[in-house]
Design a protein around this motif. Structure first.
Motif, PDB file in Angstrom:
ATOM      1  N   GLY A  76       0.795  -1.222   0.000  1.00 56.12           N
ATOM      2  CA  GLY A  76       0.000   0.000   0.000  1.00 56.12           C
ATOM      3  C   GLY A  76       0.826   1.269   0.000  1.00 56.12           C
ATOM      4  N   THR A  77       1.962   1.242  -0.687  1.00 53.75           N
ATOM      5  CA  THR A  77       2.852   2.402  -0.730  1.00 53.75           C
ATOM      6  C   THR A  77       2.806   3.042  -2.113  1.00 53.75           C
ATOM      7  N   ASN A  78       2.656   4.342  -2.146  1.00 46.49           N
ATOM      8  CA  ASN A  78       2.641   5.091  -3.394  1.00 46.49           C
ATOM      9  C   ASN A  78       4.039   5.076  -4.004  1.00 46.49           C
ATOM     10  N   PRO A  79       4.206   4.571  -5.222  1.00 49.64           N
ATOM     11  CA  PRO A  79       5.546   4.462  -5.814  1.00 49.64           C
ATOM     12  C   PRO A  79       6.217   5.819  -6.048  1.00 49.64           C
ATOM     13  N   CYS A  80       5.447   6.843  -6.357  1.00 49.75           N
ATOM     14  CA  CYS A  80       6.050   8.171  -6.579  1.00 49.75           C
ATOM     15  C   CYS A  80       6.658   8.716  -5.293  1.00 49.75           C
ATOM     16  N   ARG A  81       5.916   8.626  -4.213  1.00 54.07           N
ATOM     17  CA  ARG A  81       6.462   9.089  -2.926  1.00 54.07           C
ATOM     18  C   ARG A  81       7.625   8.222  -2.483  1.00 54.07           C
ATOM     19  N   PHE A  82       7.520   6.922  -2.698  1.00 56.18           N
ATOM     20  CA  PHE A  82       8.590   5.998  -2.320  1.00 56.18           C
ATOM     21  C   PHE A  82       9.889   6.364  -3.037  1.00 56.18           C
ATOM     22  N   LEU A  83       9.805   6.630  -4.326  1.00 49.29           N
ATOM     23  CA  LEU A  83      11.005   6.889  -5.121  1.00 49.29           C
ATOM     24  C   LEU A  83      11.575   8.296  -4.944  1.00 49.29           C
ATOM     25  N   GLN A  84      10.791   9.230  -4.433  1.00 49.90           N
ATOM     26  CA  GLN A  84      11.265  10.611  -4.313  1.00 49.90           C
ATOM     27  C   GLN A  84      12.564  10.718  -3.512  1.00 49.90           C
ATOM     28  N   SER A  85      12.612  10.092  -2.339  1.00 58.52           N
ATOM     29  CA  SER A  85      13.827  10.207  -1.511  1.00 58.52           C
ATOM     30  C   SER A  85      15.004   9.467  -2.136  1.00 58.52           C
ATOM     31  N   ILE A  86      14.731   8.429  -2.883  1.00 54.84           N
ATOM     32  CA  ILE A  86      15.806   7.698  -3.570  1.00 54.84           C
ATOM     33  C   ILE A  86      16.336   8.539  -4.727  1.00 54.84           C
ATOM     34  N   PHE A  87      15.433   9.182  -5.452  1.00 58.03           N
ATOM     35  CA  PHE A  87      15.819  10.059  -6.549  1.00 58.03           C
ATOM     36  C   PHE A  87      16.713  11.190  -6.036  1.00 58.03           C
ATOM     37  N   GLU A  88      16.391  11.728  -4.865  1.00 57.96           N
ATOM     38  CA  GLU A  88      17.148  12.857  -4.300  1.00 57.96           C
ATOM     39  C   GLU A  88      18.592  12.482  -3.977  1.00 57.96           C
ATOM     40  N   VAL A  89      18.862  11.229  -3.614  1.00 55.57           N
ATOM     41  CA  VAL A  89      20.237  10.842  -3.256  1.00 55.57           C
ATOM     42  C   VAL A  89      20.958  10.124  -4.390  1.00 55.57           C
ATOM     43  N   ALA A  90      20.259   9.896  -5.503  1.00 55.24           N
ATOM     44  CA  ALA A  90      20.882   9.188  -6.628  1.00 55.24           C
ATOM     45  C   ALA A  90      22.004  10.036  -7.248  1.00 55.24           C
ATOM     46  N   PRO A  91      23.107   9.389  -7.586  1.00 52.48           N
ATOM     47  CA  PRO A  91      24.209  10.117  -8.241  1.00 52.48           C
ATOM     48  C   PRO A  91      23.839  10.496  -9.673  1.00 52.48           C
ATOM     49  N   THR A  92      24.668  11.290 -10.288  1.00 50.26           N
ATOM     50  CA  THR A  92      24.408  11.703 -11.672  1.00 50.26           C
ATOM     51  C   THR A  92      25.131  10.835 -12.687  1.00 50.26           C
ATOM     52  N   SER A  93      25.816   9.791 -12.222  1.00 48.50           N
ATOM     53  CA  SER A  93      26.432   8.841 -13.138  1.00 48.50           C
ATOM     54  C   SER A  93      26.388   7.456 -12.509  1.00 48.50           C
ATOM     55  N   LEU A  94      26.677   6.438 -13.307  1.00 49.76           N
ATOM     56  CA  LEU A  94      26.666   5.060 -12.822  1.00 49.76           C
ATOM     57  C   LEU A  94      28.057   4.536 -12.550  1.00 49.76           C
ATOM     58  N   ARG A  95      29.038   5.388 -12.486  1.00 53.04           N
ATOM     59  CA  ARG A  95      30.415   4.968 -12.189  1.00 53.04           C
ATOM     60  C   ARG A  95      30.580   4.627 -10.746  1.00 53.04           C
TER      61      ARG A  95
END
Length: 95
Positions: A76-95
């Protein structure tokens, strides 16, 4: 070392051991617990053995986006809200 913070870098390839993936796993655990579900209860809802939930929570198994969506729907978790905090800490490259 806490199991969620275990260093799987010697056994897993890719982003499974990055700080961002650690945040992802911690959020999955928090969301499951907020839904008052045990690993076994969630696994039953998913039609999987309890080891399925344990393995992705420990970082022994990676989830794809479809699996993540099914899990979030079950708890019962909203995927947009769930991913917001992960998006905020995600790096700008995959290295």
């Amino acid at each position: 070392m806490h199991p969620v913070e275990h260093d799987w870098s010697k056994t897993l390839a890719g982003a499974a051991h990055t700080e961002t993936y650690l945040v992802f796993r911690k959020k999955l655990i928090e969301s499951r617990k907020a839904a008052a579900l045990s690993q076994a209860e969630l696994a039953k809802m998913l039609g999987k053995p309890p080891s399925y939930v344990a393995k992705y929570e420990l970082g022994e198994r990676r989830l794809d986006v479809v699996e993540m969506c099914v899990i979030l729907k079950c708890i019962g978790t909203n995927p947009c809200r769930f991913l917001q905090s992960i998006f905020e800490v995600a790096p700008t490259s995959l290295r």
